[in-house]
Design a protein around this motif. Structure first.
Motif, PDB file in Angstrom:
ATOM      1  N   PRO A  71     -48.489  51.482  61.351  1.00 32.02           N
ATOM      2  CA  PRO A  71     -47.829  50.669  62.379  1.00 32.02           C
ATOM      3  C   PRO A  71     -46.497  51.265  62.803  1.00 32.02           C
ATOM      4  N   VAL A  72     -46.037  50.854  63.971  1.00 30.83           N
ATOM      5  CA  VAL A  72     -44.728  51.269  64.466  1.00 30.83           C
ATOM      6  C   VAL A  72     -43.651  50.516  63.685  1.00 30.83           C
ATOM      7  N   SER A  73     -42.548  51.187  63.398  1.00 33.81           N
ATOM      8  CA  SER A  73     -41.465  50.562  62.644  1.00 33.81           C
ATOM      9  C   SER A  73     -40.853  49.408  63.425  1.00 33.81           C
ATOM     10  N   VAL A  74     -40.568  48.317  62.700  1.00 41.53           N
ATOM     11  CA  VAL A  74     -39.869  47.182  63.313  1.00 41.53           C
ATOM     12  C   VAL A  74     -38.437  47.075  62.770  1.00 41.53           C
ATOM     13  N   ARG A  75     -38.016  48.087  62.046  1.00 39.13           N
ATOM     14  CA  ARG A  75     -36.640  48.104  61.546  1.00 39.13           C
ATOM     15  C   ARG A  75     -35.663  48.343  62.700  1.00 39.13           C
ATOM     16  N   PRO A  76     -34.396  47.959  62.541  1.00 35.40           N
ATOM     17  CA  PRO A  76     -33.386  48.252  63.572  1.00 35.40           C
ATOM     18  C   PRO A  76     -33.163  49.756  63.701  1.00 35.40           C
ATOM     19  N   VAL A 111     -27.129  55.817  58.819  1.00 32.16           N
ATOM     20  CA  VAL A 111     -27.328  54.655  57.956  1.00 32.16           C
ATOM     21  C   VAL A 111     -28.566  53.908  58.437  1.00 32.16           C
ATOM     22  N   ALA A 112     -29.548  53.733  57.544  1.00 27.80           N
ATOM     23  CA  ALA A 112     -30.718  52.904  57.833  1.00 27.80           C
ATOM     24  C   ALA A 112     -30.475  51.530  57.225  1.00 27.80           C
ATOM     25  N   VAL A 113     -30.769  50.486  57.985  1.00 31.48           N
ATOM     26  CA  VAL A 113     -30.491  49.109  57.534  1.00 31.48           C
ATOM     27  C   VAL A 113     -31.782  48.326  57.428  1.00 31.48           C
ATOM     28  N   GLY A 114     -31.739  47.291  56.572  1.00 29.68           N
ATOM     29  CA  GLY A 114     -32.953  46.531  56.289  1.00 29.68           C
ATOM     30  C   GLY A 114     -33.382  45.580  57.383  1.00 29.68           C
ATOM     31  N   ASN A 115     -32.430  45.020  58.154  1.00 29.68           N
ATOM     32  CA  ASN A 115     -32.798  44.057  59.186  1.00 29.68           C
ATOM     33  C   ASN A 115     -31.738  44.053  60.298  1.00 29.68           C
ATOM     34  N   HIS A 116     -32.072  43.390  61.380  1.00 27.90           N
ATOM     35  CA  HIS A 116     -31.198  43.398  62.561  1.00 27.90           C
ATOM     36  C   HIS A 116     -29.874  42.678  62.311  1.00 27.90           C
ATOM     37  N   ARG A 117     -29.888  41.619  61.532  1.00 29.12           N
ATOM     38  CA  ARG A 117     -28.636  40.918  61.244  1.00 29.12           C
ATOM     39  C   ARG A 117     -27.666  41.819  60.494  1.00 29.12           C
ATOM     40  N   CYS A 118     -28.207  42.581  59.532  1.00 30.77           N
ATOM     41  CA  CYS A 118     -27.372  43.511  58.771  1.00 30.77           C
ATOM     42  C   CYS A 118     -26.728  44.530  59.713  1.00 30.77           C
ATOM     43  N   ALA A 119     -27.504  45.080  60.650  1.00 32.17           N
ATOM     44  CA  ALA A 119     -26.973  46.066  61.601  1.00 32.17           C
ATOM     45  C   ALA A 119     -25.874  45.446  62.468  1.00 32.17           C
TER      46      ALA A 119
END
Length: 534
Positions: free
Chosen positions: A426-431, A472-480
């Motif tokens: 699947p395509v990544s849904v990470r920020p 920096v890779a982040v776990g979710n959009h709120r974190c970013a």
């Protein structure tokens, strides 16, 4: 649960085969001697499926499986019930003849096993052997080599074989032709060692390892004395003994029953590497072959993670770890969240886990995964069904409802949440990644320092691009969003969203190249035009 050791394996194998042949599905779990061989192999939010595969492939080659559990679930017709027959296997790699497996151990993993009462004596002294196809070919060639003489490098084997030889020599001194003697088989000494060494030492006797506990010898007439070489029947028995758990793996492949695991990517890679073939270099080859071996794979971690948003009002999916899910679904709420939920019981003589929690014993973990699958399958199958028309469901109906999840294997802490063994991932849904740049030459960037600063806002991984730049890779959009807000006016750091065409060194190099080429073309056109005018 039945505990299966090398000393009991041959006797239990027919029971296992019958269970696999008649079952509805099989759940699996493994325990191993290490989780990560070095810092470079750590899971990262930067990883896609291929990157994670390469990391784990290198690690899996270095460690070994210490225990594997298979829990075999069978639907009981017309009773709305499943029975589970669970087997917990201790495994130990082969060290015999041309095959002498080496593996590493990670101290934290061994400590973890100790904390959960893992029996290392059973692992080493009575662990079931196994071979993959490459090792089997090597060993088979050695058996066929008429010049091969086995000499054990193990002091324990040499001592035990010397004692056995002494006993046989003393018996032969007074034995008559056709007399037989039945001796206790030395624990831990292979059939191969017994056949080859005793045949070399005593050409005047026949040798037969009748079972896993005794050796039977007969004094032969002069005319009946046999060759020192092994016959085909002896070779087959020796090879079967060395193949060990690989024979169970081949039964699972042969009968093509649905295979269930929980967060099982590493389990599947271990099974492939240790019992089938060395892991291929190409990620796509691994996925294709795994799908051919087990075309009906389901990961209950992925299923539960996918269902969690739909069942926010319940607390069943608050934690999708194996033990947490099992406790949630075996509670009264979990069992009766929908009508006609099937019951699950242990088969007769497989009741060790009936009233006892043995978390991180492979057999128990396999049983929990299978139990969770039953609950999830019924939950999915009953979605949208009115209570006025609801009825108990068959395993076939459960399986049809779970078809959308076949081949989707959970991946933890990565750019994607699962891989697909049936096709493209699947395509990544990470920020988007974040780009961190130092505003000052005297302020070099350090990964641990950045991780410490950003991890207060959520899961992060840092990839240094130089002294003054990092991704920096982040776990979710709120974190970013929180990181961008918090560091908007930082004195030393500039944090922005990473834009590939703008920030990638490759992209920048291509842009400069394009710009130079465009400039060169423009200059040539101007020069050509001026030349014509003149």
């Amino acid at each position: 649960m039945v505990e299966v050791l090398k000393s009991s394996f041959e006797g239990i194998l027919p029971v296992i085969e019958a269970c696999i042949k008649d079952c509805s599905f099989i759940a699996i779990d493994t325990e191993f001697t290490g989780l990560s061989s070095n810092e470079l192999n750590k899971n990262s939010l930067f990883d896609d499926g291929a990157a994670r595969y390469i990391k784990q492939k290198d690690h899996i080659k270095q460690v070994t499986v210490s225990q594997i559990g298979i829990s075999i679930f069978t639907e009981v017709p017309k009773e709305n019930r499943y029975e589970a027959s669970t087997f917990n296997f201790f495994l130990f790699p082969v060290s015999i003849g041309p095959v002498d497996v080496r593996f590493t151990c990670q101290s934290s993993s061994l400590r973890f096993l100790c904390q959960h009462n893992f029996d290392f004596n059973k692992f080493v002294y009575d662990g079931i052997p196994y071979l993959n196809e490459e090792q089997e070919i090597l060993f088979h060639q050695a058996l066929d080599d008429s010049l091969m003489v086995f000499e054990s490098e193990n002091n324990f084997d040499r001592r035990e074989m010397k004692l056995l030889s002494t006993t046989i020599a003393e018996w032969l001194a007074t034995a008559k032709e056709e007399d037989t003697i039945r001796l206790e088989k030395p624990a831990g000494v292979s059939d191969y060692s017994i056949y080859t060494q005793l045949r070399q030492t005593f050409p005047g006797i026949s040798i037969c390892c009748k079972d896993d506990t005794h050796v039977e010898c007969q004094k032969l007439e002069e005319s009946k004395r046999i060759s020192k070489q092994l016959d085909e029947q002896e070779k087959e028995r020796i090879l079967d003994g060395i193949l060990g758990f690989t024979r169970v793996f081949r039964l699972m492949v042969k009968h093509r029953k649905p295979l269930i695991g929980h967060n099982c990517m590493m389990d599947l890679m271990f099974i492939y590497e240790k019992f089938y073939r060395p892991l291929p270099d190409k990620y796509a080859d691994f996925k294709r072959t795994l799908n051919e071996l087990f075309p009906f794979l389901i990961d209950t971690k992925h299923v539960s993670s996918h269902l969690r948003p739909q069942f926010k009002e319940t607390e069943l999916f608050n934690n999708t770890g194996l033990m947490n899910l099992y406790q949630a679904f075996s509670s009264k709420e979990g069992m009766y969240i929908v009508l006609f939920s099937p019951s699950v019981s242990h088969s007769h003589a497989y009741t060790r886990y009936k009233n006892k929690s043995m978390i991180h014993e492979a057999g128990y973990d396999a049983y929990m995964a299978g139990y969770i699958f039953v609950r999830l399958a019924h939950l999915v199958a009953m979605q949208g069904v009115s209570s006025l028309v609801a009825t108990p469901l068959t395993h076939r109906q459960h399986w049809v409802a779970m078809k959308p999840y076949i081949g989707a294997i959970n991946v933890i802490r990565a750019s994607i949440n699962h891989i697909s063994i049936e096709g493209p991932d699947p395509v990544s849904v990470r920020p988007e990644w974040l780009l961190v740049q130092s505003k000052k030459r005297a302020y070099p960037l350090k990964p641990l320092q950045l991780e410490g600063m950003f991890s207060a806002y959520g899961s992060v991984d840092v990839l240094l691009q130089g002294n003054r730049e990092a991704l920096v890779a982040v776990g979710n959009h709120r974190c970013a969003k929180d990181i961008l807000t918090a560091f908007k006016s930082h004195n030393c750091l500039r944090v922005t969203k990473y834009v590939a065409w703008k920030h990638s060194p490759v992209a920048r190099s291509l842009l400069w190249t394009s710009a130079l080429m465009s400039g060169g073309v423009c200059a040539w056109l101007v020069w050509s035009a001026s030349k014509k005018d003149s």
